[in-house]
Design a protein around this motif. Sequence first.
Motif, PDB file in Angstrom:
ATOM      1  N   CYS A 153      -1.193   3.852 -11.229  1.00  0.00           N
ATOM      2  CA  CYS A 153      -1.833   4.375 -10.002  1.00  0.00           C
ATOM      3  C   CYS A 153      -3.062   3.741  -9.880  1.00  0.00           C
ATOM      4  N   GLU A 154      -3.489   3.897  -8.639  1.00  0.00           N
ATOM      5  CA  GLU A 154      -4.789   3.501  -7.958  1.00  0.00           C
ATOM      6  C   GLU A 154      -5.731   4.616  -7.403  1.00  0.00           C
ATOM      7  N   PHE A 155      -6.963   4.697  -7.660  1.00  0.00           N
ATOM      8  CA  PHE A 155      -7.627   5.756  -7.226  1.00  0.00           C
ATOM      9  C   PHE A 155      -9.250   5.305  -6.981  1.00  0.00           C
ATOM     10  N   THR A 156      -9.787   6.287  -6.093  1.00  0.00           N
ATOM     11  CA  THR A 156     -11.335   5.880  -5.883  1.00  0.00           C
ATOM     12  C   THR A 156     -12.192   7.067  -6.375  1.00  0.00           C
ATOM     13  N   ILE A 164       1.101  -1.209   0.084  1.00  0.00           N
ATOM     14  CA  ILE A 164       0.090   0.049   0.025  1.00  0.00           C
ATOM     15  C   ILE A 164       0.827   1.232   0.022  1.00  0.00           C
ATOM     16  N   PRO A 165       1.161   1.923  -1.089  1.00  0.00           N
ATOM     17  CA  PRO A 165       1.833   3.233  -1.241  1.00  0.00           C
ATOM     18  C   PRO A 165       1.174   4.384  -0.514  1.00  0.00           C
ATOM     19  N   PRO A 166       1.630   5.289  -0.264  1.00  0.00           N
ATOM     20  CA  PRO A 166       0.786   6.506   0.390  1.00  0.00           C
ATOM     21  C   PRO A 166       0.029   7.202  -0.648  1.00  0.00           C
ATOM     22  N   ARG A 167      -0.957   7.807  -0.356  1.00  0.00           N
ATOM     23  CA  ARG A 167      -1.664   8.607  -1.394  1.00  0.00           C
ATOM     24  C   ARG A 167      -1.016  10.070  -1.437  1.00  0.00           C
ATOM     25  N   THR A 168      -0.088  10.199  -2.148  1.00  0.00           N
ATOM     26  CA  THR A 168       0.520  11.282  -2.235  1.00  0.00           C
ATOM     27  C   THR A 168       0.566  11.568  -4.067  1.00  0.00           C
ATOM     28  N   HIS A 169      -0.341  11.397  -4.617  1.00  0.00           N
ATOM     29  CA  HIS A 169      -0.493  11.628  -6.094  1.00  0.00           C
ATOM     30  C   HIS A 169      -1.825  12.478  -6.392  1.00  0.00           C
ATOM     31  N   VAL A 170      -1.799  13.458  -7.152  1.00  0.00           N
ATOM     32  CA  VAL A 170      -3.000  14.096  -7.730  1.00  0.00           C
ATOM     33  C   VAL A 170      -2.718  14.052  -9.329  1.00  0.00           C
ATOM     34  N   PHE A 171      -4.058  13.850  -9.828  1.00  0.00           N
ATOM     35  CA  PHE A 171      -4.329  13.908 -11.229  1.00  0.00           C
ATOM     36  C   PHE A 171      -5.512  14.544 -11.578  1.00  0.00           C
ATOM     37  N   LEU A 172      -6.133  14.965 -12.809  1.00  0.00           N
ATOM     38  CA  LEU A 172      -7.326  15.657 -13.031  1.00  0.00           C
ATOM     39  C   LEU A 172      -8.141  14.930 -13.829  1.00  0.00           C
ATOM     40  N   ARG A 173      -9.529  15.325 -13.346  1.00  0.00           N
ATOM     41  CA  ARG A 173     -10.589  14.666 -13.948  1.00  0.00           C
ATOM     42  C   ARG A 173     -11.420  15.901 -14.600  1.00  0.00           C
ATOM     43  N   VAL A 174     -11.710  15.628 -15.824  1.00  0.00           N
ATOM     44  CA  VAL A 174     -12.124  16.821 -16.653  1.00  0.00           C
ATOM     45  C   VAL A 174     -13.570  16.263 -17.348  1.00  0.00           C
ATOM     46  N   GLU A 175     -14.654  17.197 -17.257  1.00  0.00           N
ATOM     47  CA  GLU A 175     -15.987  16.835 -17.829  1.00  0.00           C
ATOM     48  C   GLU A 175     -16.081  17.865 -19.303  1.00  0.00           C
TER      49      GLU A 175
END
Length: 271
Positions: free
Chosen positions: A175-178, A105-116
Motif C-alpha cells: 500500500c501507499e500512504f502519506t 491510482i487506487p481509491p484511498r479505501t484502506h486503514v492501518f494503525l500507527r503505534v507510538e
Amino acid sequence: MDHTQILDAYMDRIGYKGSHNPSLDVLNGITSAHVRTIPFENLDILLGKKININVDAVFEKLVIQKRGGYCFEQNGLLLYVLKLLGFQVTPISARVRLEKPRDFIPPRTHVFLRVEIAGNSWLTDVGVGGVSLTSAIQLIENLEQKTNHETRRIVFEKNRYFHQVLYASGWTDVCEFTLEEMPEIDRELANWYTSSHPKSHFKDRLIVAMAGDDGKRFTLVNREFSERDRYGLAIKTEVKSPKELIQILKEKFNLTLPPDTEFLTPGLQWK
C-alpha cells in the motif's frame, strides 16, 4: 460489557494469553494472534448485507459471532483494543497497491494503525488480506524488517511512503500512504464505497485470507484456494462445487455458514 469483559472476550477469541502492558512485545503478540484466528473476508457483501463499522457491531461480528471482516472492521477492532490497553495509536489512511502498477491510482479505501512506543513509531495492519502483518514494522525508511512471515520495508518516493513485501520475485507494493490520519467520518465514507460501489473489487469476487504457522498463508479467491509460503510460492487448487466451498471456509478459515449459502458474485458461476 465493561472494558475488562471486552478485553477478556477479545483475548479469548484470538487465543492470546500474554501481558496486557502497552509494549512492543504485546503489540506483536496480539497482531500475530489476531491474523491467525480472525480471517480477512468479504462474505457479507456477497450476501447482500450492510457492513457496519461501528465498534459495537464489529465486536459482535468478529468476536461474538466468530466471523471475519475487512480492513475497517479488522483494524477498527484492533484500534479499539489497543486504546483500551493504553497504547498511543492512530488510524492512518492508505491506498492498497497489490498487483497495481505505479501509474494506476487506487481509491484511498484502506486503514492501518500507527503505534507510538517509547518514542518510536510502529505500523501494524491486520486488515490487508493475504499480506496482513503478523508483527509490527518500524516506520524507518529502507530498512529490511523480518516479521513472523515475510520480510518488509518502507520506502519513500515522490512524497509518498510505500509499504512493501519481499517475495522470491522481488519487492512488491502492499500500500501507499502519506501518514495522514483517517478519522471516523473518512472511514465511514470509504467503507460505503468499498462495500457498496459497483466498481469495488469486493463486489465482484469472494476473498478470504488468514495467516498460518511457519510463514504460511491461506487465501481463497472465488474458486481458487492457495497455500503460500513465506517467499510467495503457492500451491493452488480449484474449488469444484458450492459444497466444497462451504467445507473449505469451515476447515481452513473456521467460518461456519449454512450449507445452502449462495454468494452473489460473477466469480462464482458454477457449471
